[in-house]
Design a protein around this motif. Sequence first.
Motif, PDB file in Angstrom:
ATOM      1  N   PRO A   1     -15.496   0.915 -17.032  1.00 20.91           N
ATOM      2  CA  PRO A   1     -14.924   1.449 -18.538  1.00 20.91           C
ATOM      3  C   PRO A   1     -13.412   1.299 -18.492  1.00 20.91           C
ATOM      4  CG  PRO A   1     -15.255   3.217 -16.844  1.00 20.91           C
ATOM      5  CD  PRO A   1     -15.772   2.132 -16.272  1.00 20.91           C
ATOM      6  N   ASP A   2     -12.412   1.118 -17.444  1.00 20.74           N
ATOM      7  CA  ASP A   2     -11.016   0.888 -17.841  1.00 20.74           C
ATOM      8  C   ASP A   2     -10.662  -0.534 -17.758  1.00 20.74           C
ATOM      9  OD1 ASP A   2     -11.335   3.659 -17.699  1.00 20.74           O
ATOM     10  OD2 ASP A   2     -10.835   3.918 -15.568  1.00 20.74           O
ATOM     11  N   PHE A   3     -11.564  -1.425 -17.577  1.00 19.66           N
ATOM     12  CA  PHE A   3     -11.125  -2.924 -17.281  1.00 19.66           C
ATOM     13  C   PHE A   3     -12.146  -3.916 -17.408  1.00 19.66           C
ATOM     14  CE2 PHE A   3     -12.510  -1.670 -13.340  1.00 19.66           C
ATOM     15  CZ  PHE A   3     -12.959  -2.702 -12.569  1.00 19.66           C
ATOM     16  N   LYS A   4     -11.899  -5.051 -17.599  1.00 15.61           N
ATOM     17  CA  LYS A   4     -12.970  -6.143 -17.463  1.00 15.61           C
ATOM     18  C   LYS A   4     -12.902  -6.648 -16.273  1.00 15.61           C
ATOM     19  CE  LYS A   4     -14.994  -9.793 -19.855  1.00 15.61           C
ATOM     20  NZ  LYS A   4     -15.991 -10.059 -19.065  1.00 15.61           N
ATOM     21  N   ALA A   5     -14.089  -6.559 -15.541  1.00 23.15           N
ATOM     22  CA  ALA A   5     -14.147  -7.056 -14.168  1.00 23.15           C
ATOM     23  C   ALA A   5     -14.301  -8.537 -14.080  1.00 23.15           C
ATOM     24  CB  ALA A   5     -15.280  -6.417 -13.402  1.00 23.15           C
ATOM     25  N   ARG A   6     -13.929  -9.059 -12.807  1.00 22.07           N
ATOM     26  CA  ARG A   6     -14.059 -10.395 -12.529  1.00 22.07           C
ATOM     27  C   ARG A   6     -15.455 -10.766 -12.396  1.00 22.07           C
ATOM     28  NH1 ARG A   6     -10.401  -8.796  -8.957  1.00 22.07           N
ATOM     29  NH2 ARG A   6     -11.945  -9.642  -7.291  1.00 22.07           N
ATOM     30  N   GLN A   7     -15.986 -11.746 -12.379  1.00 24.62           N
ATOM     31  CA  GLN A   7     -17.447 -12.208 -12.001  1.00 24.62           C
ATOM     32  C   GLN A   7     -17.610 -11.859 -10.591  1.00 24.62           C
ATOM     33  OE1 GLN A   7     -19.769 -12.429 -14.074  1.00 24.62           O
ATOM     34  NE2 GLN A   7     -21.413 -12.472 -12.529  1.00 24.62           N
ATOM     35  N   THR A   8     -16.555 -12.307  -9.851  1.00 23.14           N
ATOM     36  CA  THR A   8     -16.609 -12.651  -8.295  1.00 23.14           C
ATOM     37  C   THR A   8     -17.063 -11.057  -7.659  1.00 23.14           C
ATOM     38  OG1 THR A   8     -14.258 -12.673  -8.251  1.00 23.14           O
ATOM     39  CG2 THR A   8     -15.655 -14.613  -7.892  1.00 23.14           C
ATOM     40  N   LEU A   9     -16.405 -10.131  -8.518  1.00 28.23           N
ATOM     41  CA  LEU A   9     -16.397  -8.633  -8.031  1.00 28.23           C
ATOM     42  C   LEU A   9     -17.739  -8.019  -8.613  1.00 28.23           C
ATOM     43  CD1 LEU A   9     -15.433  -6.007  -7.228  1.00 28.23           C
ATOM     44  CD2 LEU A   9     -14.261  -5.320  -9.384  1.00 28.23           C
ATOM     45  N   ILE A  10     -18.300  -8.686  -9.646  1.00 27.17           N
ATOM     46  CA  ILE A  10     -19.778  -8.257  -9.910  1.00 27.17           C
ATOM     47  C   ILE A  10     -20.604  -8.659  -9.155  1.00 27.17           C
ATOM     48  CG2 ILE A  10     -21.318  -8.393 -11.664  1.00 27.17           C
ATOM     49  CD1 ILE A  10     -18.850  -8.405 -13.807  1.00 27.17           C
ATOM     50  N   ASP A  11     -20.484 -10.056  -8.723  1.00 28.04           N
ATOM     51  CA  ASP A  11     -21.391 -10.647  -7.797  1.00 28.04           C
ATOM     52  C   ASP A  11     -21.371  -9.967  -6.400  1.00 28.04           C
ATOM     53  OD1 ASP A  11     -22.036 -12.288  -9.583  1.00 28.04           O
ATOM     54  OD2 ASP A  11     -20.787 -14.055  -8.941  1.00 28.04           O
ATOM     55  N   PHE A  12     -20.241  -9.373  -6.111  1.00 29.22           N
ATOM     56  CA  PHE A  12     -19.955  -8.766  -4.559  1.00 29.22           C
ATOM     57  C   PHE A  12     -20.634  -7.542  -4.787  1.00 29.22           C
ATOM     58  CE2 PHE A  12     -17.592  -5.685  -2.026  1.00 29.22           C
ATOM     59  CZ  PHE A  12     -17.765  -6.335  -0.812  1.00 29.22           C
ATOM     60  N   VAL A  13     -20.519  -6.597  -5.854  1.00 27.47           N
ATOM     61  CA  VAL A  13     -21.426  -5.387  -6.035  1.00 27.47           C
ATOM     62  C   VAL A  13     -22.743  -5.686  -6.037  1.00 27.47           C
ATOM     63  CG1 VAL A  13     -21.404  -3.446  -7.499  1.00 27.47           C
ATOM     64  CG2 VAL A  13     -19.341  -4.452  -6.910  1.00 27.47           C
ATOM     65  N   GLU A  14     -23.172  -6.538  -6.673  1.00 27.18           N
ATOM     66  CA  GLU A  14     -24.725  -6.667  -6.759  1.00 27.18           C
ATOM     67  C   GLU A  14     -25.440  -6.921  -5.409  1.00 27.18           C
ATOM     68  OE1 GLU A  14     -25.036  -9.801  -9.908  1.00 27.18           O
ATOM     69  OE2 GLU A  14     -25.020  -8.027 -11.477  1.00 27.18           O
TER      70      GLU A  14
END
Length: 97
Positions: free
Chosen positions: A8-21
């Motif tokens: 909610p507070d920022f636009k996440a990098r795709q690498t961060l999203i991939d890491f979390v997934e």
Amino acid sequence: MKIIIQTPDFKARQTLIDFVEEKVGKLESLSDRILEGRVNLKLDNSETGENKICEIKLVIPGHDLFASRQSDTFENAVQQSIDAVKHQLERWKDSKK
């Protein structure tokens, strides 16, 4: 397992999203009863360097698991939250036996 990531507070990098997934997806191998993993990544307005917060909620029928950790990077916060949820999941599975 469905994985929902909110930032909610920022636009996440795709690498961060991939890491979390990738990391949250591995939790599915511990239990086939997990329906959903909800991850909330937030920034804290503190003066310290540890201002990244990760909250993980695993939705399991009849029992949800939740962990929240704060660290200097989102990657560390995610890993610490996953470790905490993994511990809760193991305790939950032991109590079911």
